[in-house]
Design a protein around this motif. Structure first.
Motif, PDB file in Angstrom:
ATOM      1  N   GLY A 152      40.575 -25.987  -0.470  1.00 33.92           N
ATOM      2  CA  GLY A 152      39.805 -26.835   0.423  1.00 33.92           C
ATOM      3  C   GLY A 152      38.684 -26.054   1.077  1.00 33.92           C
ATOM      4  N   ARG A 153      37.503 -26.626   1.078  1.00 32.40           N
ATOM      5  CA  ARG A 153      36.337 -25.970   1.664  1.00 32.40           C
ATOM      6  C   ARG A 153      35.589 -26.947   2.565  1.00 32.40           C
ATOM      7  NH1 ARG A 153      36.830 -24.050  -3.573  1.00 32.40           N
ATOM      8  NH2 ARG A 153      36.625 -21.788  -3.858  1.00 32.40           N
ATOM      9  N   ASP A 154      34.894 -26.385   3.532  1.00 33.09           N
ATOM     10  CA  ASP A 154      34.076 -27.184   4.437  1.00 33.09           C
ATOM     11  C   ASP A 154      32.802 -26.410   4.714  1.00 33.09           C
ATOM     12  OD1 ASP A 154      34.523 -28.613   7.785  1.00 33.09           O
ATOM     13  OD2 ASP A 154      33.314 -29.267   6.082  1.00 33.09           O
ATOM     14  N   TYR A 155      31.669 -27.124   4.793  1.00 35.08           N
ATOM     15  CA  TYR A 155      30.377 -26.479   4.986  1.00 35.08           C
ATOM     16  C   TYR A 155      29.584 -27.184   6.063  1.00 35.08           C
ATOM     17  CZ  TYR A 155      31.231 -24.239   0.452  1.00 35.08           C
ATOM     18  OH  TYR A 155      31.763 -23.507  -0.579  1.00 35.08           O
ATOM     19  N   ALA A 156      28.776 -26.413   6.759  1.00 33.65           N
ATOM     20  CA  ALA A 156      27.772 -26.999   7.633  1.00 33.65           C
ATOM     21  C   ALA A 156      26.730 -27.700   6.762  1.00 33.65           C
ATOM     22  CB  ALA A 156      27.112 -25.925   8.492  1.00 33.65           C
ATOM     23  N   ASP A 157      26.180 -28.793   7.267  1.00 36.48           N
ATOM     24  CA  ASP A 157      25.193 -29.544   6.491  1.00 36.48           C
ATOM     25  C   ASP A 157      24.009 -28.674   6.089  1.00 36.48           C
ATOM     26  OD1 ASP A 157      25.603 -32.695   8.308  1.00 36.48           O
ATOM     27  OD2 ASP A 157      26.741 -31.816   6.651  1.00 36.48           O
ATOM     28  N   SER A 158      23.646 -27.740   6.932  1.00 30.96           N
ATOM     29  CA  SER A 158      22.454 -26.923   6.697  1.00 30.96           C
ATOM     30  C   SER A 158      22.591 -25.981   5.505  1.00 30.96           C
ATOM     31  CB  SER A 158      22.116 -26.109   7.945  1.00 30.96           C
ATOM     32  OG  SER A 158      23.214 -25.278   8.294  1.00 30.96           O
ATOM     33  N   VAL A 159      23.825 -25.740   5.042  1.00 29.58           N
ATOM     34  CA  VAL A 159      24.017 -24.804   3.940  1.00 29.58           C
ATOM     35  C   VAL A 159      24.634 -25.449   2.703  1.00 29.58           C
ATOM     36  CG1 VAL A 159      24.279 -22.929   5.608  1.00 29.58           C
ATOM     37  CG2 VAL A 159      26.322 -23.988   4.616  1.00 29.58           C
ATOM     38  N   LYS A 160      24.989 -26.709   2.788  1.00 32.40           N
ATOM     39  CA  LYS A 160      25.605 -27.386   1.635  1.00 32.40           C
ATOM     40  C   LYS A 160      24.695 -27.321   0.415  1.00 32.40           C
ATOM     41  CE  LYS A 160      28.641 -30.731   3.907  1.00 32.40           C
ATOM     42  NZ  LYS A 160      28.850 -32.149   4.247  1.00 32.40           N
ATOM     43  N   GLY A 161      25.293 -26.995  -0.729  1.00 28.30           N
ATOM     44  CA  GLY A 161      24.527 -26.888  -1.961  1.00 28.30           C
ATOM     45  C   GLY A 161      23.860 -25.551  -2.166  1.00 28.30           C
ATOM     46  N   ALA A 210      44.590 -11.659  -3.342  1.00 30.62           N
ATOM     47  CA  ALA A 210      45.102 -10.414  -3.910  1.00 30.62           C
ATOM     48  C   ALA A 210      44.319  -9.199  -3.417  1.00 30.62           C
ATOM     49  CB  ALA A 210      45.073 -10.484  -5.429  1.00 30.62           C
ATOM     50  N   LYS A 211      43.037  -9.402  -3.160  1.00 32.37           N
ATOM     51  CA  LYS A 211      42.182  -8.318  -2.648  1.00 32.37           C
ATOM     52  C   LYS A 211      42.069  -8.356  -1.136  1.00 32.37           C
ATOM     53  CE  LYS A 211      39.405  -7.827  -6.835  1.00 32.37           C
ATOM     54  NZ  LYS A 211      38.036  -7.846  -7.413  1.00 32.37           N
ATOM     55  N   ASN A 212      42.731  -9.342  -0.518  1.00 31.37           N
ATOM     56  CA  ASN A 212      42.684  -9.483   0.943  1.00 31.37           C
ATOM     57  C   ASN A 212      41.243  -9.583   1.436  1.00 31.37           C
ATOM     58  OD1 ASN A 212      44.638  -9.913   2.918  1.00 31.37           O
ATOM     59  ND2 ASN A 212      44.371  -7.881   3.787  1.00 31.37           N
ATOM     60  N   ALA A 213      40.481 -10.465   0.801  1.00 34.13           N
ATOM     61  CA  ALA A 213      39.055 -10.544   1.114  1.00 34.13           C
ATOM     62  C   ALA A 213      38.554 -11.977   0.986  1.00 34.13           C
ATOM     63  CB  ALA A 213      38.259  -9.638   0.184  1.00 34.13           C
ATOM     64  N   ALA A 214      37.451 -12.219   1.665  1.00 28.69           N
ATOM     65  CA  ALA A 214      36.738 -13.487   1.570  1.00 28.69           C
ATOM     66  C   ALA A 214      35.260 -13.183   1.326  1.00 28.69           C
ATOM     67  CB  ALA A 214      36.919 -14.309   2.835  1.00 28.69           C
ATOM     68  N   TYR A 215      34.552 -14.190   0.823  1.00 26.72           N
ATOM     69  CA  TYR A 215      33.163 -13.967   0.425  1.00 26.72           C
ATOM     70  C   TYR A 215      32.297 -15.166   0.808  1.00 26.72           C
ATOM     71  CZ  TYR A 215      35.826 -10.787  -2.508  1.00 26.72           C
ATOM     72  OH  TYR A 215      36.702  -9.827  -2.961  1.00 26.72           O
ATOM     73  N   LEU A 216      31.003 -14.914   0.919  1.00 29.24           N
ATOM     74  CA  LEU A 216      30.034 -15.981   1.110  1.00 29.24           C
ATOM     75  C   LEU A 216      28.854 -15.701   0.191  1.00 29.24           C
ATOM     76  CD1 LEU A 216      29.430 -18.574   2.749  1.00 29.24           C
ATOM     77  CD2 LEU A 216      28.040 -17.132   4.263  1.00 29.24           C
ATOM     78  N   GLN A 217      28.720 -16.504  -0.846  1.00 28.50           N
ATOM     79  CA  GLN A 217      27.571 -16.410  -1.744  1.00 28.50           C
ATOM     80  C   GLN A 217      26.467 -17.285  -1.173  1.00 28.50           C
ATOM     81  OE1 GLN A 217      27.084 -14.550  -4.651  1.00 28.50           O
ATOM     82  NE2 GLN A 217      24.981 -15.296  -4.483  1.00 28.50           N
ATOM     83  N   MET A 218      25.323 -16.684  -0.913  1.00 27.57           N
ATOM     84  CA  MET A 218      24.203 -17.393  -0.306  1.00 27.57           C
ATOM     85  C   MET A 218      23.036 -17.397  -1.280  1.00 27.57           C
ATOM     86  SD  MET A 218      24.447 -15.936   3.596  1.00 27.57           S
ATOM     87  CE  MET A 218      23.901 -14.299   3.139  1.00 27.57           C
ATOM     88  N   ASN A 219      22.648 -18.569  -1.717  1.00 27.02           N
ATOM     89  CA  ASN A 219      21.524 -18.735  -2.644  1.00 27.02           C
ATOM     90  C   ASN A 219      20.413 -19.521  -1.974  1.00 27.02           C
ATOM     91  OD1 ASN A 219      23.086 -17.478  -4.670  1.00 27.02           O
ATOM     92  ND2 ASN A 219      23.932 -19.443  -5.331  1.00 27.02           N
ATOM     93  N   SER A 220      19.239 -19.462  -2.557  1.00 27.39           N
ATOM     94  CA  SER A 220      18.081 -20.206  -2.040  1.00 27.39           C
ATOM     95  C   SER A 220      17.906 -19.972  -0.551  1.00 27.39           C
ATOM     96  CB  SER A 220      18.228 -21.707  -2.337  1.00 27.39           C
ATOM     97  OG  SER A 220      18.371 -21.940  -3.710  1.00 27.39           O
ATOM     98  N   LEU A 221      17.938 -18.733  -0.150  1.00 25.68           N
ATOM     99  CA  LEU A 221      17.884 -18.399   1.275  1.00 25.68           C
ATOM    100  C   LEU A 221      16.543 -18.772   1.877  1.00 25.68           C
ATOM    101  CD1 LEU A 221      19.826 -15.051   1.099  1.00 25.68           C
ATOM    102  CD2 LEU A 221      20.381 -16.957   2.630  1.00 25.68           C
TER     103      LEU A 221
END
Length: 123
Positions: A57-66, A75-86
């Motif tokens: 399940g994921r949730d996004y602010a409208d300003s970053v959706k898409g 397993a790596k005990n990590a989270a990530y944020l891929q940011m495109n079209s900055l």
């Protein structure tokens, strides 16, 4: 106590991409929802994205959706944020957070915060 450390921030031109990482230590993040927030100069800290404990399940602010994608690897005990079209308006300090549920994180009630990483988008 979960310790969160962000990395991957930097300077990028508009239209470019960055991938932020959030490495956790001391305890596993498996039971926790994870989120990213950001704070621009002179503004409040805003919710960006959240993901539940399983990644289903994921949730996004409208300003970053898409444009942004949150993910995690328990397993790596990590989270990530891929940011495109900055965009220049994405410039902020980005914070990783862990919490009991996506809803609580979206309402700005995490259990743990990271120290933040700067993202600067030039026009």
């Amino acid at each position: 106590q979960v310790q969160l450390v962000e990395s991957g921030g930097g300077l990028v031109q508009a239209g470019g991409s960055l991938r932020l990482s959030c490495a956790a230590s001391r305890r596993t993040i498996s039971p926790y929802a994870m989120a990213w927030f950001r704070q621009a100069p002179g503004k409040e800290r805003d919710f960006v994205a959240a993901i539940n404990w399983s990644g289903g399940g994921r949730d996004y602010a409208d300003s970053v959706k898409g444009r942004f994608t949150i993910s995690r690897d328990n397993a790596k005990n990590a989270a990530y944020l891929q940011m495109n079209s900055l965009k220049p308006e994405d410039t902020a300090v980005y914070y990783c957070a862990a919490g009991l549920a996506v809803g609580r994180l979206r309402n700005g009630v995490p259990e743990y915060w990271g120290q933040g990483t700067q993202v600067t988008v030039s026009s």
